[in-house]
Motif scaffolding. Sequence first.
Motif, PDB file in Angstrom:
ATOM      1  N   ALA A   1      55.847  -5.866  41.486  1.00 53.50           N
ATOM      2  CA  ALA A   1      54.899  -6.845  40.957  1.00 53.50           C
ATOM      3  C   ALA A   1      55.006  -8.159  41.721  1.00 53.50           C
ATOM      4  O   ALA A   1      53.984  -8.774  42.082  1.00 53.50           O
ATOM      5  N   MET A   2      56.209  -8.616  41.984  1.00 53.68           N
ATOM      6  CA  MET A   2      56.416  -9.875  42.703  1.00 53.68           C
ATOM      7  C   MET A   2      55.831  -9.794  44.111  1.00 53.68           C
ATOM      8  O   MET A   2      55.172 -10.739  44.578  1.00 53.68           O
TER       9      MET A   2
ATOM     10  N   LEU B   1      52.006  -9.916  43.834  1.00 56.87           N
ATOM     11  CA  LEU B   1      51.523 -11.245  43.439  1.00 56.87           C
ATOM     12  C   LEU B   1      51.665 -12.250  44.573  1.00 56.87           C
ATOM     13  O   LEU B   1      50.812 -13.126  44.757  1.00 56.87           O
TER      14      LEU B   1
ATOM     15  N   VAL C   1      45.846 -10.219  38.489  1.00 61.09           N
ATOM     16  CA  VAL C   1      46.940  -9.811  37.599  1.00 61.09           C
ATOM     17  C   VAL C   1      46.585  -8.505  36.888  1.00 61.09           C
ATOM     18  O   VAL C   1      47.431  -7.631  36.704  1.00 61.09           O
TER      19      VAL C   1
ATOM     20  N   ALA D   1      52.166  -8.852  31.306  1.00 60.37           N
ATOM     21  CA  ALA D   1      52.571 -10.262  31.273  1.00 60.37           C
ATOM     22  C   ALA D   1      53.791 -10.466  30.383  1.00 60.37           C
ATOM     23  O   ALA D   1      54.699 -11.245  30.716  1.00 60.37           O
TER      24      ALA D   1
ATOM     25  N   PHE E   1      56.816  -9.106  32.260  1.00 58.01           N
ATOM     26  CA  PHE E   1      57.126  -9.985  33.382  1.00 58.01           C
ATOM     27  C   PHE E   1      57.812 -11.260  32.888  1.00 58.01           C
ATOM     28  O   PHE E   1      58.819 -11.708  33.445  1.00 58.01           O
TER      29      PHE E   1
ATOM     30  N   SER F   1      54.959 -16.539  33.300  1.00 57.07           N
ATOM     31  CA  SER F   1      53.841 -15.604  33.332  1.00 57.07           C
ATOM     32  C   SER F   1      53.593 -15.202  34.783  1.00 57.07           C
ATOM     33  O   SER F   1      53.985 -15.917  35.723  1.00 57.07           O
ATOM     34  N   PRO F   2      52.941 -14.052  35.039  1.00 64.11           N
ATOM     35  CA  PRO F   2      52.634 -13.667  36.424  1.00 64.11           C
ATOM     36  C   PRO F   2      51.832 -14.732  37.175  1.00 64.11           C
ATOM     37  O   PRO F   2      52.111 -15.010  38.351  1.00 64.11           O
ATOM     38  N   SER F   3      50.863 -15.362  36.499  1.00 62.06           N
ATOM     39  CA  SER F   3      50.036 -16.379  37.163  1.00 62.06           C
ATOM     40  C   SER F   3      50.865 -17.603  37.545  1.00 62.06           C
ATOM     41  O   SER F   3      50.728 -18.141  38.656  1.00 62.06           O
TER      42      SER F   3
ATOM     43  N   TRP G   1      54.116 -17.690  38.052  1.00 62.87           N
ATOM     44  CA  TRP G   1      55.048 -17.311  39.124  1.00 62.87           C
ATOM     45  C   TRP G   1      54.339 -17.277  40.466  1.00 62.87           C
ATOM     46  O   TRP G   1      54.877 -17.743  41.469  1.00 62.87           O
ATOM     47  N   ARG G   2      53.119 -16.730  40.492  1.00 62.43           N
ATOM     48  CA  ARG G   2      52.346 -16.659  41.730  1.00 62.43           C
ATOM     49  C   ARG G   2      52.070 -18.055  42.280  1.00 62.43           C
ATOM     50  O   ARG G   2      52.254 -18.320  43.476  1.00 62.43           O
TER      51      ARG G   2
END
Length: 314
Positions: A268-269, A272, A279, A295, A298, A305-307, A309-310
Amino acid sequence: MTKPHDRLNDPAAASEAPQETPSHAERRSAGAEMARVLGTTPFHMALDSSGAGITHWKHEPLHDVVEPMTHHVIMAYNGSMQRMERRSGRSVAIGTFRPGVVIIIPEGSSSRWDIPKPVDVVQLYLPHKILERVAREADVVAPGDLLERTAHPDPITSRLLISAADVLEGNAALDALFRQQVTDLLATRLLAAHIGAPTMFQQTMGGLAPKTLLRAIERLRSDSDTDVSLSALASDAGLSRFHFCRAFKESTGLSPHAWLRQHRLEQAMNMLRDTDASVVSVAAALGYASQTAFAAAFRKLTGESPSDWRRRTR
């Protein structure tokens, strides 16, 4: 003359009248019998192809007989403290439900329950064949009778069972692997703490051979159509599920479930950070049932959250 239905609702009759034990084929599954006696549907249910199941029930006060079932039922109480009564034949057990206690209904047993307040409980439905398999794989003697327990203090089993309902992540492969591991772990705990005769475990040392470990990791890394169940991983290694889990953790420091979860997080990382995939697309590519489930998983492992972190890593 007392009708059968009246007998079920009369504590004295239920405890004194001779009961005809139904054959195994005539018994209900644990899920069906619990749905009947509790008169509701589970808050959450996860069933396994092995016949095991984990359910989370929230139900109203109970005054009824639980009839013989095809599974052992192990429960972890998760509600407010209350007194209760359980009758099996002429035997009466009065206990206190509180967090940290377990309740065990061995397969084929029957008892009347009188619980005056609403109940929040997590249940494991365990076929006896799983208990026998885990005993075999752990090199122990054949298991004796599972003990009947009523509000029995056992915080270890209680925490394990409640975690089984709490940790599901919305990813089919991860959730199935987690349930299989925790079911085997709970069966091991039952053999150690809730069997009529003492159970002796033999120590096993050492990890997987390098080639065997590489095959297991390749299987775990493969796409979502590959069977990554404990049975498939153990069979590929030529080991029992019990010994495979021990050896895999000895080699990697992680259980197969924890390794796969970490691997999915790394995937996932990378997606992203290195791609413009949404996502939602990342969640779908990694096998999560929804963006929300992805989410949550993660955030549990990264704190973000994924967003978020991105944005921070780009």
